[in-house]
Design an enzyme around this catalytic site. Structure first.
Site, PDB file in Angstrom:
ATOM      1  N   PHE A  88      41.688 -17.686  21.144  1.00 26.16           N
ATOM      2  CA  PHE A  88      42.199 -17.508  22.505  1.00 26.16           C
ATOM      3  C   PHE A  88      43.717 -17.625  22.601  1.00 26.16           C
ATOM      4  CE2 PHE A  88      38.133 -20.052  22.743  1.00 26.16           C
ATOM      5  CZ  PHE A  88      37.314 -18.934  22.717  1.00 26.16           C
ATOM      6  N   CYS A  89      44.414 -17.192  21.566  1.00 21.50           N
ATOM      7  CA  CYS A  89      45.879 -17.275  21.535  1.00 21.50           C
ATOM      8  C   CYS A  89      46.357 -18.688  21.861  1.00 21.50           C
ATOM      9  CB  CYS A  89      46.496 -16.254  22.482  1.00 21.50           C
ATOM     10  SG  CYS A  89      46.208 -14.553  21.975  1.00 21.50           S
ATOM     11  N   ALA A  90      45.583 -19.657  21.373  1.00 22.09           N
ATOM     12  CA  ALA A  90      45.955 -21.072  21.492  1.00 22.09           C
ATOM     13  C   ALA A  90      45.460 -21.757  20.228  1.00 22.09           C
ATOM     14  CB  ALA A  90      45.331 -21.689  22.742  1.00 22.09           C
TER      15      ALA A  90
END
Length: 458
Positions: A375-377
């Protein structure tokens, strides 16, 4: 029993009309089903109101700010009125600027480009990459993931107390996690930042679609968010807040619109006088339709009433969490614990399942769209999964084969347009997949888990 039975007597608003609610998708097992869009945290569907407003304006589209014709003047008025609408939606102070960008990522990169050269930036490792990565020309202090809101405030206060007290400082924090949906103590963090002479920017990408955001009440210096998460997927975003750093820095992009006056010098060079208003960082022809769509969404959400929207969303959050709690193999990811307030974003893993495999089965066999990955985290998800930060795992590109353990998670997200039926179907599908397994074989193709169309049904 339906997961909604306990709340049947509650007075809740109906879902807001969105595009795509009647779209059907094919199932790998045969037939079609109405698509359940449960990936709002990535991009929310357009509100019908937004689509209608954009369609009504489209024939009148014209150039902005410099055209003498009627349509250009109309478009200019619409563009600037949209700026005023967004300012009101965010509770901006009189001296604040509202700058239109392409997205939250673009907004935070713009802010990163205008911070003073000696600025020290404080950012938690729990941030989305849009707020974790732009600060390349600043001195960055990364703060470890806190396990309570109080720890978040305490960690920031300690870090700020140790900084150089004479240089500028900026704190960057999310309002609601794009992984866990948990709300962060923004007001308390803003107070801590200001007590130590620092400024604070709020990444409201996941907060603004679900909760009211008031710059003055929260006492933050800037807010950034994206239209495509606010039911306005037409390519625009917002950076709103204090004007001084924005006014003092070189334009984010050099070009027409940002310049007030350009003249040749006697030595052959060029002298430029830049705008000091929001136009300074809006070079080029603006995305009028994208900006208008954001303003339309702001009006629609305000008119619907955030109290009503929040109440209904919490009803859906409770339904999902209650349903998942009934499946022992499911582990819901959380920083602050089960009692933490949150928006409609929930990530989880399933024992014995590769996350990409599980998400693919939800789509192919049930017509449910969720997201799998990091999740781009990446640092946050790895922390929540208890994995080594150096372990391999890419956002949306798992290395594991179906059935093997993966370093990724599954995320279900929803909002103002989500009907009860989609949540019921999701909970039922999770229970069936865990208890009975997938009905189809899957394989990895180009980093994604997909149904194997060359094999027979299991």
């Amino acid at each position: 029993m339906s997961v909604f039975t306990a709340a049947a007597d509650q007075s809740l608003c109906t879902p807001l009309p969105v595009l795509g609610k009647d779209v059907t998708v094919p199932l790998v097992t045969g037939g079609e089903v109405a698509y359940a869009a449960l990936d709002y945290a990535a991009s929310a569907p357009a509100l019908q109101r937004v689509w209608d407003d954009v369609a009504a304006y489209a024939p009148y589209y014209g150039s902005v700010h410099r055209g003498a014709g009627y349509l250009s003047q109309l478009s200019t008025d619409l563009f600037e009125n949209s700026r005023a609408t967004v300012a009101e939606f965010l509770g901006c102070r009189a001296e604040d600027q509202v700058i239109f960008t392409r997205s939250t990522t673009d907004s935070l990169n713009l802010l990163a480009a205008v911070v003073p050269a000696d600025c020290q930036v404080f950012v938690y490792e729990t941030e989305h990459h849009a707020s974790l990565l732009p600060w390349r020309d600043a001195r960055v202090t990364y703060l470890n993931a806190p396990r309570t809101p109080a720890q978040a405030v305490e960690a920031l206060e300690r870090a700020l107390a140790d900084r150089d007290p004479y240089g500028p400082a900026l704190v960057c924090v999310t309002g609601a996690s794009n992984v866990t949906g948990e709300l962060w103590p923004v007001k308390e963090l803003a107070a801590a930042a200001h007590a130590h002479g620092a400024r604070i920017v709020l990444d409201a990408a996941q907060l603004a679609p679900h909760h009211p955001v008031d710059i003055a009440d929260l006492d933050v210096d800037w807010v950034a968010f994206s239209g495509h998460k606010l039911y306005a997927p037409f390519g625009s975003g917002v950076l709103a807040g204090r004007a001084d750093w924005l006014r003092d820095a070189e334009p984010y992009l050099a070009g027409g619109g940002a310049s007030r006056r350009v003249a040749r010098r006697g030595d052959g060079g060029v002298d430029v006088e830049w705008h000091t208003t929001a136009a300074r960082h809006e070079a080029g022809s603006p995305n009028v339709i994208g900006v208008y769509s954001i303003a339309s969404a702001c009006k629609a959400l305000t008119e619907a009433g955030f109290d009503n929207l929040v109440a209904r969303e919490q009803h859906l959050v409770t339904a999902v969490r209650t349903g998942l709690a009934g499946v022992p193999e499911v582990k819901v990811l959380s920083l602050f614990g089960d009692d933490a307030p949150r928006v409609g974003v929930i990530s989880f893993v399933v024992e014995g399942w590769n996350s990409s495999h599980f998400a693919a089965a939800l789509s192919a066999e049930y017509g449910i769209g969720v997201r799998d990955g990091l999740f781009c985290a990446h640092p946050l998800v790895r922390t929540l999964l208890g994995s080594d930060p150096q372990e391999v795992g890419e956002c949306g590109a798992p290395e594991a084969e179906p059935g093997e353990r993966s370093l990724n998670a599954i995320r279900v997200s929803f909002g103002a347009g989500t009907p009860d039926e989609h949540i019921e179907r999701f909970v039922r599908a999770v229970k069936e997949l865990v208890s009975k397994g997938a009905q189809w074989k899957y394989r990895t193709e180009d980093g994604r888990c997909v149904p194997d169309r060359g094999t027979a049904q299991l």
